[in-house]
Design a protein around this motif. Structure first.
Motif, PDB file in Angstrom:
ATOM      1  N   LEU A   1       6.830   3.537   1.341  1.00  0.00           N
ATOM      2  CA  LEU A   1       7.301   2.343   2.040  1.00  0.00           C
ATOM      3  C   LEU A   1       6.407   1.145   1.736  1.00  0.00           C
ATOM      4  O   LEU A   1       6.887   0.053   1.409  1.00  0.00           O
ATOM      5  CB  LEU A   1       7.328   2.617   3.552  1.00  0.00           C
ATOM      6  CG  LEU A   1       7.547   1.411   4.478  1.00  0.00           C
ATOM      7  CD1 LEU A   1       8.923   0.810   4.261  1.00  0.00           C
ATOM      8  CD2 LEU A   1       7.372   1.831   5.949  1.00  0.00           C
ATOM      9  N   VAL A   2       5.102   1.355   1.811  1.00  0.00           N
ATOM     10  CA  VAL A   2       4.159   0.270   1.523  1.00  0.00           C
ATOM     11  C   VAL A   2       4.213  -0.098   0.038  1.00  0.00           C
ATOM     12  O   VAL A   2       4.167  -1.271  -0.331  1.00  0.00           O
ATOM     13  CB  VAL A   2       2.727   0.676   1.935  1.00  0.00           C
ATOM     14  CG1 VAL A   2       1.759  -0.466   1.677  1.00  0.00           C
ATOM     15  CG2 VAL A   2       2.695   1.077   3.396  1.00  0.00           C
ATOM     16  N   TYR A   3       4.332   0.911  -0.824  1.00  0.00           N
ATOM     17  CA  TYR A   3       4.415   0.653  -2.265  1.00  0.00           C
ATOM     18  C   TYR A   3       5.659  -0.170  -2.598  1.00  0.00           C
ATOM     19  O   TYR A   3       5.598  -1.121  -3.390  1.00  0.00           O
ATOM     20  CB  TYR A   3       4.439   1.986  -3.016  1.00  0.00           C
ATOM     21  CG  TYR A   3       4.596   1.854  -4.518  1.00  0.00           C
ATOM     22  CD1 TYR A   3       3.600   1.245  -5.283  1.00  0.00           C
ATOM     23  CD2 TYR A   3       5.730   2.342  -5.168  1.00  0.00           C
ATOM     24  CE1 TYR A   3       3.728   1.127  -6.653  1.00  0.00           C
ATOM     25  CE2 TYR A   3       5.873   2.223  -6.543  1.00  0.00           C
ATOM     26  CZ  TYR A   3       4.862   1.617  -7.279  1.00  0.00           C
ATOM     27  OH  TYR A   3       5.002   1.490  -8.637  1.00  0.00           O
ATOM     28  N   ASN A   4       6.785   0.167  -1.989  1.00  0.00           N
ATOM     29  CA  ASN A   4       8.019  -0.587  -2.227  1.00  0.00           C
ATOM     30  C   ASN A   4       7.877  -2.035  -1.776  1.00  0.00           C
ATOM     31  O   ASN A   4       8.339  -2.961  -2.460  1.00  0.00           O
ATOM     32  CB  ASN A   4       9.189   0.069  -1.494  1.00  0.00           C
ATOM     33  CG  ASN A   4       9.608   1.385  -2.119  1.00  0.00           C
ATOM     34  OD1 ASN A   4       9.258   1.689  -3.255  1.00  0.00           O
ATOM     35  ND2 ASN A   4      10.358   2.178  -1.381  1.00  0.00           N
ATOM     36  N   ALA A   5       7.261  -2.231  -0.608  1.00  0.00           N
ATOM     37  CA  ALA A   5       7.047  -3.589  -0.104  1.00  0.00           C
ATOM     38  C   ALA A   5       6.179  -4.381  -1.067  1.00  0.00           C
ATOM     39  O   ALA A   5       6.438  -5.569  -1.342  1.00  0.00           O
ATOM     40  CB  ALA A   5       6.400  -3.537   1.285  1.00  0.00           C
ATOM     41  N   TRP A   6       5.170  -3.735  -1.612  1.00  0.00           N
ATOM     42  CA  TRP A   6       4.280  -4.405  -2.565  1.00  0.00           C
ATOM     43  C   TRP A   6       5.028  -4.768  -3.849  1.00  0.00           C
ATOM     44  O   TRP A   6       4.867  -5.871  -4.375  1.00  0.00           O
ATOM     45  CB  TRP A   6       3.100  -3.492  -2.883  1.00  0.00           C
ATOM     46  CG  TRP A   6       2.167  -4.042  -3.930  1.00  0.00           C
ATOM     47  CD1 TRP A   6       1.255  -5.044  -3.787  1.00  0.00           C
ATOM     48  CD2 TRP A   6       2.090  -3.616  -5.294  1.00  0.00           C
ATOM     49  NE1 TRP A   6       0.599  -5.261  -4.970  1.00  0.00           N
ATOM     50  CE2 TRP A   6       1.091  -4.405  -5.916  1.00  0.00           C
ATOM     51  CE3 TRP A   6       2.755  -2.655  -6.044  1.00  0.00           C
ATOM     52  CZ2 TRP A   6       0.755  -4.252  -7.253  1.00  0.00           C
ATOM     53  CZ3 TRP A   6       2.419  -2.503  -7.376  1.00  0.00           C
ATOM     54  CH2 TRP A   6       1.430  -3.292  -7.962  1.00  0.00           C
ATOM     55  N   LEU A   7       5.865  -3.851  -4.360  1.00  0.00           N
ATOM     56  CA  LEU A   7       6.639  -4.134  -5.576  1.00  0.00           C
ATOM     57  C   LEU A   7       7.571  -5.324  -5.372  1.00  0.00           C
ATOM     58  O   LEU A   7       7.683  -6.202  -6.237  1.00  0.00           O
ATOM     59  CB  LEU A   7       7.460  -2.906  -5.981  1.00  0.00           C
ATOM     60  CG  LEU A   7       6.751  -1.802  -6.758  1.00  0.00           C
ATOM     61  CD1 LEU A   7       7.725  -0.660  -7.038  1.00  0.00           C
ATOM     62  CD2 LEU A   7       6.189  -2.323  -8.078  1.00  0.00           C
TER      63      LEU A   7
END
Length: 208
Positions: free
Chosen positions: A173-179
Motif C-alpha cells: 500500500l505504501v509502495y503504491n502510494a509512493w509510485l
C-alpha cells in the motif's frame, strides 16, 4: 470417517472455487469503467472535462495504469484490514489467533481470513492482463495467485500464512502510494493540466 473427510474436502474445494469465481467477477465489474474508457480513448474520443478522473486513471506507472493501483490501494487500506479484523474479532479457537495451527477452514471461524484471500485473488486475476508487459509485476501476481491457493489448501498454519500475506500487502500500500506520487510529481513538473501537491510527505513515509 473417510466419507466424512471426503465430504468436508469437497465442501472446502467448492467454496474455494466459488469464492475465487465470485471475487473475479466482482473485480471484472469494478475494472469495467476503466476498461471501457481505455477503449474509448483508443478510438480517439473527444475531450470532456467530466472524464478528468478516468483520464488520470490511464496514466502509466511502471508500464501499467494508475487506475488498478488506486483500486488495489482501496482494497489494501479498507477491505483487507476489515476482513482480517473481522476474523480476529470473531475468533473462537482454543489458541491465540496468530498461533492457529490448522487450516483456514478449521473450527474457530476464520471466515474473514478466507474473504481476504478471495478478494485478493479476484483483484489479481483482473489486474494481471493489464500489467502483463511488466515482468516484475507479472511475476509478483503469478506468485501471489499460487500462494493464495496454497494457503487456502494448506492443512496447517493457514491463519499465520494469511496474516503474512496481508502484512506484505500493507507494505505494498505504501509502495503504491509512493509510485503514484513519484509519477505525478514528474508529470506536474513537466507541464500537466491538473493540480498535484508538491509535498514530500509520501516520500518521507515510504522511506521511513
Amino acid at each position: 470417517s473417510i466419507h466424512g473427510h471426503c465430504g468436508t474436502a469437497s465442501a472446502m474445494e467448492s467454496e474455494i472455487l466459488l469464492g475465487c469465481a465470485l471475487t473475479s467477477l466482482v473485480g471484472f465489474i469494478l475494472f469495467a469503467p476503466l476498461n471501457q474508457h481505455r477503449r474509448w480513448r483508443q478510438g480517439a474520443g473527444k475531450d470532456d472535462p467530466r472524464d478528468f478522473f478516468l483520464d488520470m486513471a490511464l496514466v502509466k506507472i511502471e508500464s501499467t495504469e494508475q487506475g488498478p493501483f488506486l483500486i488495489s490501494m482501496t482494497f489494501q487500506g479498507l477491505l483487507y484490514p476489515s476482513a482480517i479484523c473481522w476474523a480476529w474479532g470473531r475468533w473462537s479457537g482454543t489458541e491465540a489467533f496468530l498461533d492457529s495451527q490448522g487450516s483456514v477452514f478449521k473450527p474457530g471461524d476464520p471466515f474473514g481470513v478466507r474473504v481476504f484471500l478471495y478478494a485478493f485473488f479476484g483483484y489479481l486475476m483482473n489486474d494481471l492482463p493489464l500489467c502483463w508487459s511488466n515482468p516484475l509485476f507479472r511475476l509478483h501476481h503469478l506468485v501471489c495467485l499460487v500462494g493464495i491457493i496454497m494457503t487456502l489448501l494448506a492443512p496447517e498454519s493457514g491463519v499465520p500464512f494469511s496474516v503474512g500475506i496481508f502484512t506484505m500487502e500493507l507494505g505494498s500500500l505504501v509502495y503504491n502510494a509512493w509510485l503514484i506520487d513519484e509519477t505525478m510529481q514528474q508529470l506536474r513538473r513537466r507541464r500537466l493540466n491538473f493540480w498535484w501537491p508538491s509535498s514530500n510527505v509520501i516520500n518521507v513515509a515510504y522511506k521511513a
